[in-house]
Enzyme design. Sequence first.
Site, PDB file in Angstrom:
ATOM      1  N   PRO A   1       0.790  -1.228   0.000  1.00  0.00           N
ATOM      2  CA  PRO A   1       0.000   0.000   0.000  1.00  0.00           C
ATOM      3  C   PRO A   1       0.823   1.280   0.000  1.00  0.00           C
ATOM      4  CG  PRO A   1      -0.825  -1.517   1.652  1.00  0.00           C
ATOM      5  CD  PRO A   1       0.432  -2.123   1.098  1.00  0.00           C
ATOM      6  N   ASN A   2       0.331   2.233  -0.747  1.00  0.00           N
ATOM      7  CA  ASN A   2       0.829   3.614  -0.804  1.00  0.00           C
ATOM      8  C   ASN A   2       2.151   3.761  -1.547  1.00  0.00           C
ATOM      9  OD1 ASN A   2      -1.354   4.678   0.838  1.00  0.00           O
ATOM     10  ND2 ASN A   2      -0.380   3.622   2.539  1.00  0.00           N
TER      11      ASN A   2
ATOM     12  N   ARG B   1       5.030  11.091  -2.226  1.00  0.00           N
ATOM     13  CA  ARG B   1       4.725  10.809  -0.824  1.00  0.00           C
ATOM     14  C   ARG B   1       5.965  10.992   0.051  1.00  0.00           C
ATOM     15  NH1 ARG B   1       4.593   4.755   1.453  1.00  0.00           N
ATOM     16  NH2 ARG B   1       3.836   5.224   3.529  1.00  0.00           N
TER      17      ARG B   1
ATOM     18  N   TYR C   1      11.195   9.001   1.728  1.00  0.00           N
ATOM     19  CA  TYR C   1      11.261   7.933   0.728  1.00  0.00           C
ATOM     20  C   TYR C   1      11.994   8.332  -0.556  1.00  0.00           C
ATOM     21  CZ  TYR C   1       7.815   5.874   3.837  1.00  0.00           C
ATOM     22  OH  TYR C   1       7.179   5.369   4.947  1.00  0.00           O
TER      23      TYR C   1
ATOM     24  N   ASN D   1       8.383  -5.373  -0.663  1.00  0.00           N
ATOM     25  CA  ASN D   1       8.252  -4.221   0.219  1.00  0.00           C
ATOM     26  C   ASN D   1       6.761  -4.105   0.538  1.00  0.00           C
ATOM     27  OD1 ASN D   1       7.976  -1.821   1.547  1.00  0.00           O
ATOM     28  ND2 ASN D   1       9.306  -0.654   0.163  1.00  0.00           N
TER      29      ASN D   1
ATOM     30  N   ALA E   1       3.137  -0.526   4.888  1.00  0.00           N
ATOM     31  CA  ALA E   1       2.693  -0.614   6.285  1.00  0.00           C
ATOM     32  C   ALA E   1       2.209  -2.018   6.652  1.00  0.00           C
ATOM     33  CB  ALA E   1       1.597   0.417   6.546  1.00  0.00           C
TER      34      ALA E   1
ATOM     35  N   GLU F   1      13.050  -9.166   2.083  1.00  0.00           N
ATOM     36  CA  GLU F   1      12.234  -8.013   2.494  1.00  0.00           C
ATOM     37  C   GLU F   1      13.038  -6.749   2.211  1.00  0.00           C
ATOM     38  OE1 GLU F   1      11.761  -8.034   6.717  1.00  0.00           O
ATOM     39  OE2 GLU F   1      10.515  -6.221   6.756  1.00  0.00           O
TER      40      GLU F   1
ATOM     41  N   HIS G   1      13.008  -2.373   2.264  1.00  0.00           N
ATOM     42  CA  HIS G   1      12.382  -1.098   2.630  1.00  0.00           C
ATOM     43  C   HIS G   1      13.284   0.048   2.214  1.00  0.00           C
ATOM     44  CE1 HIS G   1       9.257  -3.011   4.995  1.00  0.00           C
ATOM     45  NE2 HIS G   1      10.197  -3.805   5.463  1.00  0.00           N
TER      46      HIS G   1
ATOM     47  N   ARG H   1      12.573   4.508  13.059  1.00  0.00           N
ATOM     48  CA  ARG H   1      11.411   5.405  12.998  1.00  0.00           C
ATOM     49  C   ARG H   1      10.469   5.154  14.188  1.00  0.00           C
ATOM     50  NH1 ARG H   1       9.140   5.048   7.098  1.00  0.00           N
ATOM     51  NH2 ARG H   1       8.003   6.904   7.810  1.00  0.00           N
TER      52      ARG H   1
HETATM   53  C1  DQA Z   1       8.294   1.299   3.972  1.00  0.00           C
HETATM   54  C2  DQA Z   1       8.327   1.448   5.490  1.00  0.00           C
HETATM   55  C3  DQA Z   1       6.941   1.241   6.093  1.00  0.00           C
HETATM   56  O1  DQA Z   1       6.977   1.437   7.502  1.00  0.00           O
HETATM   57  C4  DQA Z   1       5.956   2.226   5.515  1.00  0.00           C
HETATM   58  O2  DQA Z   1       4.654   1.989   6.008  1.00  0.00           O
HETATM   59  C5  DQA Z   1       5.964   2.245   4.017  1.00  0.00           C
HETATM   60  C6  DQA Z   1       7.260   2.199   3.346  1.00  0.00           C
HETATM   61  C7  DQA Z   1       9.664   1.617   3.342  1.00  0.00           C
HETATM   62  O3  DQA Z   1       9.886   1.207   2.206  1.00  0.00           O
HETATM   63  O4  DQA Z   1      10.488   2.289   3.958  1.00  0.00           O
HETATM   64  O5  DQA Z   1       4.939   2.378   3.378  1.00  0.00           O
HETATM   65  O6  DQA Z   1       7.975  -0.046   3.676  1.00  0.00           O
END
Ligand code: DQA
Length: 158
Positions: free
Chosen positions: A18-19, A26, A31, A82, A85, A106, A108, A115
């Site tokens: 998501p997102n 964003r 990011y 990735n 959240a 995984e 990120h 954080r």
């Molecule tokens: C994320 C880290 C997550 O905590 C966050 O909710 C994201 C992006 C990252 O790539 O740093 O959406 O996965």
Amino acid sequence: MSGATGGEGPLVLLLHGPNLNLLGEREPDVYGTATLADHVAAATAAAGGAGLVLEHLQSNAEADLVEAIHGARGRCAAIVVNPGALTHYAWSLHDALAAFDGVKLELHLSNPNAREPWRHTSVVAPVVDASLVGLGADGYPLALEAVRRLLARRGVTV
Ligand code: DQA
């Protein structure tokens, strides 16, 4: 956003949760300014250089990600994920990844461990081979190289 590159070699599924379709707009201070398409292009190039073939899916829906992981079973050599959240609470992704036998990584962009406290838990971390965090855009080519090495450890050379 989804797609696949041509070519031959072990398949790697790159999944975004998501997102992450909003990357570039964003929270660029967290990011970066590269878009999801930029990251997928970098990952695709790195996959090609490593003799791997990349497929990509981004979805804001947990169910789509679970289905994509199921669809990778017996078909893909590796998954780079990735989960956004969902990382922090989606036990369905934990279970789906546990049922995938290939290499799992995984990824990120940020370092969730540095954080807010709620980001410090990753429910997928226990079922992946490795986690790459906090490397920003560099994480993508590094993830594909890591996949190549993890596959080689399993005797899958390209
Ligand atoms: C994320 C880290 C997550 O905590 C966050 O909710 C994201 C992006 C990252 O790539 O740093 O959406 O996965």
